[in-house]
Write an enzyme that holds these catalytic residues in place. Structure first.
Site, PDB file in Angstrom:
ATOM      1  N   TYR A 141       0.542  -1.159   0.165  1.00  0.00           N
ATOM      2  CA  TYR A 141      -0.158  -0.070  -0.199  1.00  0.00           C
ATOM      3  C   TYR A 141       0.700   0.983  -0.272  1.00  0.00           C
ATOM      4  O   TYR A 141       0.464   2.365  -0.656  1.00  0.00           O
ATOM      5  CB  TYR A 141      -1.017  -0.117   1.290  1.00  0.00           C
ATOM      6  CG  TYR A 141      -1.999  -0.739   1.218  1.00  0.00           C
ATOM      7  CD1 TYR A 141      -2.448  -2.061   1.063  1.00  0.00           C
ATOM      8  CD2 TYR A 141      -3.978   0.117   0.631  1.00  0.00           C
ATOM      9  CE1 TYR A 141      -3.430  -2.984   1.250  1.00  0.00           C
ATOM     10  CE2 TYR A 141      -4.549  -0.595   1.301  1.00  0.00           C
ATOM     11  CZ  TYR A 141      -4.808  -1.796   1.358  1.00  0.00           C
ATOM     12  OH  TYR A 141      -6.242  -2.504   0.492  1.00  0.00           O
ATOM     13  N   LYS A 186       3.620 -15.371   2.815  1.00  0.00           N
ATOM     14  CA  LYS A 186       3.337 -16.482   1.687  1.00  0.00           C
ATOM     15  C   LYS A 186       5.121 -16.539   1.249  1.00  0.00           C
ATOM     16  O   LYS A 186       5.339 -16.258   0.542  1.00  0.00           O
ATOM     17  CB  LYS A 186       2.255 -15.167   0.104  1.00  0.00           C
ATOM     18  CG  LYS A 186       2.643 -16.186  -0.721  1.00  0.00           C
ATOM     19  CD  LYS A 186       1.553 -17.362  -0.549  1.00  0.00           C
ATOM     20  CE  LYS A 186       2.047 -17.592  -2.089  1.00  0.00           C
ATOM     21  NZ  LYS A 186       0.772 -19.135  -1.952  1.00  0.00           N
ATOM     22  N   ASP A 219      -2.439 -18.373   1.295  1.00  0.00           N
ATOM     23  CA  ASP A 219      -3.840 -19.733   0.106  1.00  0.00           C
ATOM     24  C   ASP A 219      -4.773 -20.401   1.679  1.00  0.00           C
ATOM     25  O   ASP A 219      -5.521 -20.301   1.033  1.00  0.00           O
ATOM     26  CB  ASP A 219      -3.277 -19.534  -1.259  1.00  0.00           C
ATOM     27  CG  ASP A 219      -2.058 -20.765  -1.008  1.00  0.00           C
ATOM     28  OD1 ASP A 219      -1.371 -20.700   0.166  1.00  0.00           O
ATOM     29  OD2 ASP A 219      -1.476 -21.016  -1.564  1.00  0.00           O
ATOM     30  N   ASP A 243      -6.403  -6.839   4.604  1.00  0.00           N
ATOM     31  CA  ASP A 243      -7.062  -6.523   3.955  1.00  0.00           C
ATOM     32  C   ASP A 243      -8.208  -7.340   2.818  1.00  0.00           C
ATOM     33  O   ASP A 243      -9.804  -7.374   2.903  1.00  0.00           O
ATOM     34  CB  ASP A 243      -6.887  -5.187   2.584  1.00  0.00           C
ATOM     35  CG  ASP A 243      -7.763  -4.892   1.760  1.00  0.00           C
ATOM     36  OD1 ASP A 243      -8.819  -4.247   2.036  1.00  0.00           O
ATOM     37  OD2 ASP A 243      -8.330  -4.785   0.124  1.00  0.00           O
ATOM     38  N   ASP A 247     -12.560  -9.175   4.543  1.00  0.00           N
ATOM     39  CA  ASP A 247     -13.829  -9.367   3.569  1.00  0.00           C
ATOM     40  C   ASP A 247     -14.105 -10.397   3.663  1.00  0.00           C
ATOM     41  O   ASP A 247     -15.478 -10.671   3.477  1.00  0.00           O
ATOM     42  CB  ASP A 247     -13.016  -8.060   1.944  1.00  0.00           C
ATOM     43  CG  ASP A 247     -13.998  -7.184   2.075  1.00  0.00           C
ATOM     44  OD1 ASP A 247     -13.513  -6.177   3.384  1.00  0.00           O
ATOM     45  OD2 ASP A 247     -14.347  -6.484   1.069  1.00  0.00           O
TER      46      ASP A 247
HETATM   47  C1  IPM Z   1     -10.129  -1.133   4.198  1.00  0.00           C
HETATM   48  C2  IPM Z   1     -10.270  -0.608   2.528  1.00  0.00           C
HETATM   49  C3  IPM Z   1      -9.875   0.466   1.685  1.00  0.00           C
HETATM   50  C4  IPM Z   1      -8.242  -0.001   2.393  1.00  0.00           C
HETATM   51  C5  IPM Z   1      -9.309   0.986   1.109  1.00  0.00           C
HETATM   52  C6  IPM Z   1     -10.874   2.272   0.718  1.00  0.00           C
HETATM   53  C7  IPM Z   1      -8.308   1.367   0.650  1.00  0.00           C
HETATM   54  O1  IPM Z   1     -10.754  -1.770   1.568  1.00  0.00           O
HETATM   55  O2  IPM Z   1      -9.821  -0.159   4.883  1.00  0.00           O
HETATM   56  O3  IPM Z   1     -10.850  -2.009   3.707  1.00  0.00           O
HETATM   57  O4  IPM Z   1      -8.296  -1.221   1.142  1.00  0.00           O
HETATM   58  O5  IPM Z   1      -7.505  -1.074   3.103  1.00  0.00           O
HETATM   59 MG    MG Z   2     -11.179  -3.381   2.417  1.00  0.00          MG
END
Ligand code: IPM
Ligand code: MG
Length: 353
Positions: A141, A186, A219, A243, A247
């Protein structure tokens, strides 16, 4: 002493869930005699549109002055600005770097009632109580980028110090939980992951011998989050893996809209934001799930406002509303769906004595 909270609603559904979060914050602050002041500032795509900058100087000053920053979501639905420095997401990365919040805590605890919405079988969700500690201010990042028409690259780099501090944070958390840390990398492919693994093993052996450490390739971790989530306690991983995996892990709670986060670092300053994005498809319709935001407020009550009691009350009120079948569309299934406001009203009702 008054705690100053910087309020950055941001874009998309950010302002709607922020409104829900602030209503709950004010109610719980009054109940628990917490002295708070909230001050709102433009941030993200809306700041870019109004002021030509996703992270204006005045917002920056407010965030530095504040004891805590509460953030909705950032992003623009349309094509991104040509200058990468002006992207709303870049504003968010700059905010995280400015505050030095290197550890992003993302707890995943399915609430009975919301889990019917998960595509996973109930037996896969039973006893799941894990927290992902995502490194937040390093890795790909923040590395140098080359962006050409035919070739592009993103540099991923980590120093041992960056790994040490986030691993220490994770291990400290594990001490007060079930005493287990899973480090995800990884290392079979990436040099940064090999450094990550070596440093993690050293820190854990030298400073946390009583904590059980396991290493897992990313993975395999992605699979095991769906097959054996209950076996995890504290997971620690680098920025991008964290990240993606969170999700995925949010599916265990029924919806991405359920998951809160707190970002902490050195000192007291911290940033609180739901893990979901701007959801432009449902923006302005009063249907967004505010749980991620309300539970982020609970994390703020505990970590920045020293009121774990208020935090537990908010969490209990959210759980009670869901248990009473008040659910936003994302977790309502076949049942009737509550609007963002109705769900928030239900949480407020259950905060009353
Ligand atoms: C999160 C989001 C952010 C990230 C984006 C919006 C830059 O996906 O906070 O998880 O990747 O950190
Ligand atoms: Mg995110």
């Amino acid at each position: 002493m008054t705690s100053l909270i910087a309020v950055l609603p941001g874009d998309g559904i950010g302002p709607e869930v922020m409104c829900a979060g602030l209503r709950v914050l004010r109610a719980t602050a009054a109940r628990n005699s917490l002295d708070i002041e909230t001050r709102e500032a433009p941030f993200g795509g809306s700041a870019l549109e109004q002021l030509g900058n996703p992270f204006p100087a005045a917002t920056r000053d407010l965030c530095l002055e504040a004891d805590a920053v509460l953030l909705g979501a950032v992003g623009l639905p349309g094509p991104p600005p040509a200058d990468p420095a002006l992207r709303p997401e870049q504003g968010l990365l700059n905010l995280r770097a400015l505050l030095g919040v290197y550890a992003n805590l993302r707890p995943i605890r399915p609430l009975p009632g919301a889990t019917d919405a998960s595509p996973l079988r109930a037996d896969k969700l039973a006893d799941v109580d894990l927290i992902v500690v995502r490194e937040l201010t390093g890795g790909v990042y923040f590395g140098d980028k080359q962006e050409g028409d035919d070739k592009a690259s993103d540099l991923c780099s980590y120093s041992s110090e960056e790994v040490e501090r986030v691993v220490r944070y994770a291990a400290d958390l594990a001490r007060n939980r079930r005493g287990r840390v899973t480090s995800i990398d990884k290392a079979n492919v990436l040099a940064t992951s090999r450094l990550w693994r070596t440093v993690t093993s050293r820190v854990m052996a030298d400073e946390f011998p009583e904590i059980e450490l396991e290493h897992l390739l990313v993975d395999a971790a992605a699979m095991r989050l769906l097959t054996h989530a209950a076996r995890f306690d504290v997971l620690v991983t680098e920025n991008m893996f964290g990240d993606i995996l969170t999700d995925e892990a949010s599916v265990l709670t029924g919806s991405l809209g359920m998951a809160p986060s707190a970002s902490v670092g050195e000192g007291r300053r911290a940033l609180y934001e739901p893990i979901h994005g701007t959801a432009p498809d449902i923006e302005g319709r009063n249907v967004a799930n505010p749980c991620g935001m309300i539970l982020s407020v609970a994390m703020m009550l505990e970590l920045s406002l020293d009121s774990p009691r208020a935090a537990r009350e908010v969490e209990a009120a959210v759980a009670a509303a869901i248990a009473d079948n008040v659910r936003t569309a994302d977790i309502a299934g076949e049942g009737p769906a509550a609007s963002t406001e109705e769900f928030t009203d239900a949480v407020l009702d259950r905060l009353k004595p």
